[in-house]
Design a protein around this motif. Structure first.
Motif, short mmCIF file in Angstrom:
data_model
loop_
_atom_site.label_atom_id
_atom_site.label_comp_id
_atom_site.label_asym_id
_atom_site.label_seq_id
_atom_site.Cartn_x
_atom_site.Cartn_y
_atom_site.Cartn_z
N TYR A 35 -26.44 1.08 -29.77
CA TYR A 35 -27.13 0.04 -30.54
C TYR A 35 -26.73 -1.37 -30.13
O TYR A 35 -27.33 -2.34 -30.58
CB TYR A 35 -26.89 0.23 -32.03
N HIS A 56 -35.49 -0.79 -33.43
CA HIS A 56 -36.95 -0.65 -33.43
C HIS A 56 -37.64 -2.01 -33.38
O HIS A 56 -38.67 -2.17 -32.74
CB HIS A 56 -37.40 0.13 -34.67
N GLU A 70 -31.05 1.56 -36.58
CA GLU A 70 -32.34 2.01 -36.06
C GLU A 70 -33.44 0.99 -36.35
O GLU A 70 -34.29 0.74 -35.50
CB GLU A 70 -32.73 3.37 -36.66
#
Length: 99
Positions: free
Chosen positions: A65, A36, A32
């Motif tokens: 991802y 981000h 994450e």
């Protein structure tokens, strides 16, 4: 331990030996963070089980991802060249981690 097939029941993913497939505790936080910060990730694996590994990543909900998958029976240099070409990255801008 090789996973030759997978099955999913709810949030549990099991391999062909009926063992639960897990990812490290902090890996989703790391993924994450990288997503981000718009840091692309690719998969490079010397395996003939392309479909199975893509399915495993999908079942674990981590396929989102990665921007590129290079999973086939060739050496890592071929994988890295394919990622280099596919993403338009210079080799000096790439980091490779392996087990």
């Amino acid at each position: 331990k090789a996973v030759v097939s997978t099955q999913s029941t709810g949030d549990i993913v099991k391999d062909s030996r009926n063992e639960t497939v897990l990812i490290y505790d902090d890996i989703l936080k790391i993924f994450e963070f990288l997503k981000h910060h718009q840091i692309p990730m690719a998969v490079a694996s010397k395996s003939a089980e392309t479909r199975m590994y893509k399915e495993l990543m999908k079942l674990l909900n981590i396929d989102k991802y990665f921007v590129q998958f290079e999973i086939y029976k060739k050496n890592k240099q071929n994988h890295m060249r394919a990622i280099n070409k596919g993403q338009g990255l210079q080799f000096e801008d790439m980091i490779f981690f392996d087990d």
